[in-house]
Design a protein around this motif. Structure first.
Motif, PDB file in Angstrom:
ATOM      1  N   GLY A 156       1.051  14.906  11.287  1.00  0.00           N
ATOM      2  CA  GLY A 156       0.038  13.936  10.918  1.00  0.00           C
ATOM      3  C   GLY A 156      -1.108  13.830  11.922  1.00  0.00           C
ATOM      4  N   THR A 157      -2.332  13.869  11.415  1.00  0.00           N
ATOM      5  CA  THR A 157      -3.514  13.713  12.254  1.00  0.00           C
ATOM      6  C   THR A 157      -4.603  12.958  11.491  1.00  0.00           C
ATOM      7  N   PHE A 158      -5.544  12.417  12.252  1.00  0.00           N
ATOM      8  CA  PHE A 158      -6.759  11.816  11.714  1.00  0.00           C
ATOM      9  C   PHE A 158      -7.964  12.598  12.234  1.00  0.00           C
ATOM     10  N   THR A 159      -9.015  12.625  11.444  1.00  0.00           N
ATOM     11  CA  THR A 159     -10.298  13.071  11.967  1.00  0.00           C
ATOM     12  C   THR A 159     -11.107  11.826  12.311  1.00  0.00           C
ATOM     13  N   VAL A 160     -11.939  11.940  13.349  1.00  0.00           N
ATOM     14  CA  VAL A 160     -12.849  10.856  13.720  1.00  0.00           C
ATOM     15  C   VAL A 160     -14.260  11.387  13.506  1.00  0.00           C
ATOM     16  N   LYS A 161     -15.031  10.674  12.716  1.00  0.00           N
ATOM     17  CA  LYS A 161     -16.344  11.158  12.321  1.00  0.00           C
ATOM     18  C   LYS A 161     -17.395  10.077  12.523  1.00  0.00           C
ATOM     19  N   CYS A 162     -18.591  10.504  12.899  1.00  0.00           N
ATOM     20  CA  CYS A 162     -19.741   9.600  12.928  1.00  0.00           C
ATOM     21  C   CYS A 162     -20.504   9.792  11.630  1.00  0.00           C
ATOM     22  N   ASN A 163     -20.596   8.747  10.846  1.00  0.00           N
ATOM     23  CA  ASN A 163     -21.284   8.816   9.565  1.00  0.00           C
ATOM     24  C   ASN A 163     -22.321   7.705   9.478  1.00  0.00           C
ATOM     25  N   GLU A 164     -23.598   8.088   9.441  1.00  0.00           N
ATOM     26  CA  GLU A 164     -24.706   7.132   9.370  1.00  0.00           C
ATOM     27  C   GLU A 164     -24.606   6.074  10.468  1.00  0.00           C
ATOM     28  N   GLY A 165     -24.221   6.536  11.661  1.00  0.00           N
ATOM     29  CA  GLY A 165     -24.144   5.648  12.814  1.00  0.00           C
ATOM     30  C   GLY A 165     -22.842   4.891  12.957  1.00  0.00           C
TER      31      GLY A 165
ATOM     32  N   LEU B  85     -18.473   4.831  12.951  1.00  0.00           N
ATOM     33  CA  LEU B  85     -17.287   5.652  13.174  1.00  0.00           C
ATOM     34  C   LEU B  85     -16.315   5.499  12.012  1.00  0.00           C
ATOM     35  N   VAL B  86     -15.730   6.636  11.610  1.00  0.00           N
ATOM     36  CA  VAL B  86     -14.773   6.663  10.503  1.00  0.00           C
ATOM     37  C   VAL B  86     -13.543   7.448  10.952  1.00  0.00           C
ATOM     38  N   TRP B  87     -12.368   6.839  10.819  1.00  0.00           N
ATOM     39  CA  TRP B  87     -11.102   7.511  11.077  1.00  0.00           C
ATOM     40  C   TRP B  87     -10.464   7.811   9.718  1.00  0.00           C
ATOM     41  N   GLU B  88     -10.217   9.076   9.432  1.00  0.00           N
ATOM     42  CA  GLU B  88      -9.716   9.460   8.112  1.00  0.00           C
ATOM     43  C   GLU B  88      -8.472  10.334   8.231  1.00  0.00           C
ATOM     44  N   VAL B  89      -7.473  10.061   7.381  1.00  0.00           N
ATOM     45  CA  VAL B  89      -6.265  10.875   7.374  1.00  0.00           C
ATOM     46  C   VAL B  89      -6.658  12.318   7.083  1.00  0.00           C
TER      47      VAL B  89
ATOM     48  N   VAL C  31       0.848  -1.200   0.000  1.00  0.00           N
ATOM     49  CA  VAL C  31       0.000   0.000   0.000  1.00  0.00           C
ATOM     50  C   VAL C  31       0.880   1.245   0.000  1.00  0.00           C
ATOM     51  N   ALA C  32       0.553   2.180  -0.887  1.00  0.00           N
ATOM     52  CA  ALA C  32       1.275   3.448  -0.935  1.00  0.00           C
ATOM     53  C   ALA C  32       0.576   4.533  -0.121  1.00  0.00           C
ATOM     54  N   LYS C  33      -0.775   4.552  -0.200  1.00  0.00           N
ATOM     55  CA  LYS C  33      -1.505   5.634   0.456  1.00  0.00           C
ATOM     56  C   LYS C  33      -2.806   5.119   1.065  1.00  0.00           C
ATOM     57  N   SER C  34      -2.824   4.988   2.379  1.00  0.00           N
ATOM     58  CA  SER C  34      -4.042   4.612   3.096  1.00  0.00           C
ATOM     59  C   SER C  34      -4.860   5.867   3.370  1.00  0.00           C
ATOM     60  N   VAL C  35      -6.186   5.708   3.351  1.00  0.00           N
ATOM     61  CA  VAL C  35      -7.066   6.868   3.513  1.00  0.00           C
ATOM     62  C   VAL C  35      -7.911   6.776   4.772  1.00  0.00           C
ATOM     63  N   THR C  36      -8.639   5.662   4.948  1.00  0.00           N
ATOM     64  CA  THR C  36      -9.534   5.556   6.092  1.00  0.00           C
ATOM     65  C   THR C  36      -9.541   4.158   6.690  1.00  0.00           C
ATOM     66  N   PHE C  37      -9.801   4.139   7.997  1.00  0.00           N
ATOM     67  CA  PHE C  37     -10.204   2.935   8.711  1.00  0.00           C
ATOM     68  C   PHE C  37     -11.591   3.239   9.232  1.00  0.00           C
ATOM     69  N   ARG C  38     -12.528   2.302   9.123  1.00  0.00           N
ATOM     70  CA  ARG C  38     -13.908   2.625   9.464  1.00  0.00           C
ATOM     71  C   ARG C  38     -14.680   1.399   9.918  1.00  0.00           C
ATOM     72  N   MET C  39     -15.862   1.658  10.435  1.00  0.00           N
ATOM     73  CA  MET C  39     -16.809   0.590  10.734  1.00  0.00           C
ATOM     74  C   MET C  39     -17.674   0.335   9.505  1.00  0.00           C
ATOM     75  N   THR C  40     -18.159  -0.885   9.401  1.00  0.00           N
ATOM     76  CA  THR C  40     -19.134  -1.214   8.363  1.00  0.00           C
ATOM     77  C   THR C  40     -20.484  -1.563   8.978  1.00  0.00           C
ATOM     78  N   MET C  41     -20.586  -1.406  10.294  1.00  0.00           N
ATOM     79  CA  MET C  41     -21.827  -1.624  11.037  1.00  0.00           C
ATOM     80  C   MET C  41     -21.976  -0.472  12.031  1.00  0.00           C
ATOM     81  N   PRO C  42     -23.217  -0.120  12.421  1.00  0.00           N
ATOM     82  CA  PRO C  42     -23.396   0.949  13.402  1.00  0.00           C
ATOM     83  C   PRO C  42     -22.665   0.663  14.714  1.00  0.00           C
ATOM     84  N   ALA C  43     -22.100   1.706  15.297  1.00  0.00           N
ATOM     85  CA  ALA C  43     -21.297   1.589  16.519  1.00  0.00           C
ATOM     86  C   ALA C  43     -22.195   1.317  17.713  1.00  0.00           C
ATOM     87  N   GLY C  44     -22.430   0.059  18.007  1.00  0.00           N
ATOM     88  CA  GLY C  44     -23.376  -0.337  19.041  1.00  0.00           C
ATOM     89  C   GLY C  44     -23.055   0.220  20.417  1.00  0.00           C
TER      90      GLY C  44
END
Length: 239
Positions: free
Chosen positions: A167-176, A178-182, A133-146
């Motif tokens: 370097g930082t990540f944003t942490v976002k709630c999207n449609e229930g 969690l998404v961690w994005e560069v 991998v050269a460039k990672s973008v996000t780590f995320r959930m694929t199910m709502p954060a119970g």
């Protein structure tokens, strides 16, 4: 006559006010619900630094105290490694949810390393091919954060090691979910681990296909500990 006019005017005013209230209340309530849904559908979570977390013992699940998995694309190719565990609060020496209070908060921890794939725990299948991998973008959930407890973040030290001093990540709630994005810094690539965490009021049920990873334009999924859904499926997640 003056008194009659005054009473008539008052009656008309009250009647108009009542009509206005009757006409506007349903729409106002509907607008309020729409605004609330819009506000909670996608928002930023204040990210905590995992390096400052004080955690207790780990839950020993079906595959042990850690879950070793792969981040796998639809064609079966791995583009990363995911190592997860769930810990109790500090000062708890044995993390057994069956013996702990119902209000215990559990910390779900996931170390993601792009472009490499260490051996997995049984019965998680081991991909035959690993793609760098050269460039990672996000780590995320694929199910709502119970039963999300409102706290999530990542290791700032590892983020800076991978992305550089800014370097930082944003942490976002999207449609229930969690998404961690560069957010800032350089590229996050092969062999650079970053640890992410989130907190839930429910313990894990076991490994689930609940996590995703995006890098180099590819999308992958991985197994990790996740809370058991409630009767309504925890459909709201982190909202």
């Amino acid at each position: 006559m003056t008194r009659f006019i005054a009473i008539s005017t008052l009656a008309i005013s009250l009647s108009l006010a009542a009509c206005a209230k009757q006409e506007n209340t349903p729409d106002d309530q509907g607008d309020a619900r729409t605004d609330l849904e819009a506000a909670t559908d996608d928002f930023i979570v204040n990210a905590g630094d995992f390096d400052r977390e004080q955690l207790g013992a780990r839950i020993v699940g079906p595959v042990g105290p850690e879950v070793e998995g792969s981040l796998v694309m639809a064609d079966g190719t791995s583009i990363g490694d995911i190592k997860s565990y769930v810990a109790c609060p500090e000062n708890i020496d044995t993390c057994d949810p069956a013996k702990l209070p119902a209000d215990t908060i559990y910390t779900f921890v996931h170390m993601v390393t792009p472009g490499v794939d260490e051996p997995n725990d049984d019965p998680i299948a081991q991909p035959e091919t690993v793609k760098p991998v050269a460039k990672s973008v996000t780590f995320r959930m694929t199910m709502p954060a119970g039963s999300f407890a409102g706290q999530a973040g990542y290791s700032l030290e590892q983020a800076r090691a991978a992305l550089g001093p800014q370097g930082t990540f944003t942490v976002k709630c999207n449609e229930g979910m969690l998404v961690w994005e560069v957010a800032t810094g350089e590229t996050w690539g092969t062999g650079e681990p970053v640890t992410f965490f989130w907190k839930s009021r429910k313990p894990p049920k076991g490994p689930a296909d609940a996590y995703g990873f995006e890098a180099d334009g590819y999308t992958a999924k991985g197994k990790g500990p996740f809370p058991a859904p409630t009767a309504n499926g925890d459909a709201t997640g982190c909202t």
